[in-house]
Design a protein around this motif. Structure first.
Motif, mmCIF file in Angstrom:
data_model
loop_
_atom_site.group_PDB
_atom_site.id
_atom_site.type_symbol
_atom_site.label_atom_id
_atom_site.label_comp_id
_atom_site.label_asym_id
_atom_site.label_seq_id
_atom_site.Cartn_x
_atom_site.Cartn_y
_atom_site.Cartn_z
ATOM 1 N N GLU A 56 43.508 34.162 37.220
ATOM 2 C CA GLU A 56 43.451 35.533 37.726
ATOM 3 C C GLU A 56 42.724 36.402 36.704
ATOM 4 O OE1 GLU A 56 46.628 39.096 37.954
ATOM 5 O OE2 GLU A 56 47.187 37.297 39.064
ATOM 6 N N TYR A 57 41.861 37.281 37.199
ATOM 7 C CA TYR A 57 41.200 38.221 36.298
ATOM 8 C C TYR A 57 40.966 39.541 37.014
ATOM 9 C CZ TYR A 57 36.828 37.200 38.730
ATOM 10 O OH TYR A 57 35.858 37.065 39.692
ATOM 11 N N HIS A 58 40.829 40.602 36.215
ATOM 12 C CA HIS A 58 40.506 41.914 36.770
ATOM 13 C C HIS A 58 39.699 42.714 35.748
ATOM 14 C CE1 HIS A 58 44.329 42.565 34.621
ATOM 15 N NE2 HIS A 58 43.821 43.741 34.335
ATOM 16 N N TYR A 59 38.879 43.583 36.279
ATOM 17 C CA TYR A 59 38.067 44.475 35.459
ATOM 18 C C TYR A 59 38.999 45.372 34.657
ATOM 19 C CZ TYR A 59 35.077 48.477 34.348
ATOM 20 O OH TYR A 59 34.404 49.483 33.698
ATOM 21 N N ASN A 74 30.854 44.617 31.084
ATOM 22 C CA ASN A 74 32.210 44.687 31.626
ATOM 23 C C ASN A 74 33.185 43.836 30.821
ATOM 24 O OD1 ASN A 74 31.350 46.346 33.665
ATOM 25 N ND2 ASN A 74 31.160 44.712 35.164
ATOM 26 N N LEU A 75 34.394 44.345 30.676
ATOM 27 C CA LEU A 75 35.494 43.636 30.031
ATOM 28 C C LEU A 75 36.482 43.210 31.100
ATOM 29 C CD1 LEU A 75 36.198 46.142 27.113
ATOM 30 C CD2 LEU A 75 34.986 43.964 26.949
ATOM 31 N N TYR A 76 37.113 42.050 30.910
ATOM 32 C CA TYR A 76 38.077 41.547 31.878
ATOM 33 C C TYR A 76 39.351 41.108 31.176
ATOM 34 C CZ TYR A 76 34.109 41.560 34.986
ATOM 35 O OH TYR A 76 33.034 41.961 35.723
ATOM 36 N N ASP A 77 40.486 41.358 31.823
ATOM 37 C CA ASP A 77 41.784 40.866 31.398
ATOM 38 C C ASP A 77 42.260 39.915 32.489
ATOM 39 O OD1 ASP A 77 41.600 42.652 29.301
ATOM 40 O OD2 ASP A 77 43.125 44.018 30.068
ATOM 41 N N GLY A 78 43.190 39.049 32.155
ATOM 42 C CA GLY A 78 43.694 38.149 33.178
ATOM 43 C C GLY A 78 44.722 37.183 32.647
ATOM 44 N N TYR A 105 34.906 40.114 23.413
ATOM 45 C CA TYR A 105 34.505 41.360 22.776
ATOM 46 C C TYR A 105 35.580 41.739 21.773
ATOM 47 C CZ TYR A 105 32.410 45.990 22.338
ATOM 48 O OH TYR A 105 31.788 47.118 21.866
ATOM 49 N N LYS A 106 35.217 41.723 20.490
ATOM 50 C CA LYS A 106 36.177 42.011 19.434
ATOM 51 C C LYS A 106 35.466 42.759 18.317
ATOM 52 C CE LYS A 106 39.629 39.676 16.614
ATOM 53 N NZ LYS A 106 40.179 38.388 16.217
ATOM 54 N N ASP A 107 36.086 43.845 17.874
ATOM 55 C CA ASP A 107 35.533 44.659 16.782
ATOM 56 C C ASP A 107 34.096 45.098 17.055
ATOM 57 O OD1 ASP A 107 37.949 44.368 15.365
ATOM 58 O OD2 ASP A 107 37.248 42.489 14.455
ATOM 59 N N GLY A 108 33.812 45.407 18.332
ATOM 60 C CA GLY A 108 32.503 45.933 18.703
ATOM 61 C C GLY A 108 31.403 44.908 18.863
ATOM 62 N N TRP A 126 49.349 31.682 30.108
ATOM 63 C CA TRP A 126 48.983 32.644 29.074
ATOM 64 C C TRP A 126 48.122 33.752 29.664
ATOM 65 C CZ3 TRP A 126 46.646 27.973 29.729
ATOM 66 C CH2 TRP A 126 45.260 27.943 29.832
ATOM 67 N N THR A 127 48.026 34.838 28.927
ATOM 68 C CA THR A 127 47.203 35.971 29.334
ATOM 69 C C THR A 127 46.050 36.124 28.350
ATOM 70 O OG1 THR A 127 48.504 37.545 28.054
ATOM 71 C CG2 THR A 127 49.161 37.200 30.356
ATOM 72 N N PHE A 128 45.042 36.890 28.769
ATOM 73 C CA PHE A 128 43.912 37.176 27.891
ATOM 74 C C PHE A 128 43.401 38.578 28.152
ATOM 75 C CE2 PHE A 128 42.010 35.290 31.682
ATOM 76 C CZ PHE A 128 40.958 36.149 31.950
ATOM 77 N N SER A 129 42.639 39.115 27.213
ATOM 78 C CA SER A 129 42.025 40.432 27.398
ATOM 79 C C SER A 129 40.680 40.477 26.683
ATOM 80 C CB SER A 129 42.949 41.543 26.892
ATOM 81 O OG SER A 129 43.237 41.361 25.531
ATOM 82 N N ASN A 130 39.849 41.409 27.154
ATOM 83 C CA ASN A 130 38.516 41.652 26.587
ATOM 84 C C ASN A 130 37.634 40.410 26.566
ATOM 85 O OD1 ASN A 130 39.250 44.301 26.205
ATOM 86 N ND2 ASN A 130 39.841 43.983 24.076
ATOM 87 N N LYS A 131 37.605 39.705 27.705
ATOM 88 C CA LYS A 131 36.778 38.512 27.847
ATOM 89 C C LYS A 131 35.803 38.713 29.001
ATOM 90 C CE LYS A 131 39.550 35.946 25.098
ATOM 91 N NZ LYS A 131 40.164 36.947 24.279
#
Length: 155
Positions: A56-59, A74-78, A105-108, A126-131
């Protein structure tokens, strides 16, 4: 009579206001992060390992558009739910791996991550963010080694 009429008008205004607020809340939630969810399954090219689960992912936003190192993307979490790597050939010295490839995307700064082992012979959530550009692979790996073999993308 005048007093009752004012109450009726006030009641109508309250009901109308409540309905408008409810609609705004529903539209606000629906208009933000609408998730895409799908099940996945793949077998390594050797047919010795299989992966499956739900992805699962979302903007979740946009990277800093003023950053020359990939800003504006665009960044995605999921999350991955009940994601499994299953060894299909027991006792052959090979284990099953669910490996990932993605942009983070990490530290710019955007960085490409490959051959990230998420699950080996088991099941995890597990979850993730900024991918971005996330792909799962079914891979084989000889026991006590780190090199991934015979990988095949699930999507």
């Amino acid at each position: 009579m005048e007093f009752k009429q004012n109450i009726r008008v006030s009641g109508k205004r309250i009901a109308l206001g409540a309905a408008a607020l409810s609609s705004a809340v529903v539209l606000g939630f629906a208009g933000t992060a609408s998730a895409t969810t799908f099940g996945f399954s793949a077998t390594s090219t050797s047919n010795k390992s299989q992966i499956s689960g739900t992805y699962e992912y979302h903007y979740s936003g946009t990277a800093d558009s003023n950053n020359p190192k990939g800003g504006g993307s665009n960044l995605y979490d999921g999350k991955f739910t009940s994601s499994t790597a299953k060894d299909l050939v027991a006792g052959d010295g090979v284990e099953a791996v669910l490996a990932l490839q993605y942009d983070e995307y990490k530290d710019g700064i955007w960085a490409r991550k490959s051959n990230v082992v998420a699950v080996a012979n088991g099941t995890k959530t597990w979850t993730f963010s900024n991918k971005a550009n996330v792909t799962a692979y079914a891979c084989d790996r000889a026991l006590n080694t780190t090199k991934l073999l015979n990988c095949k993308a699930a999507w």
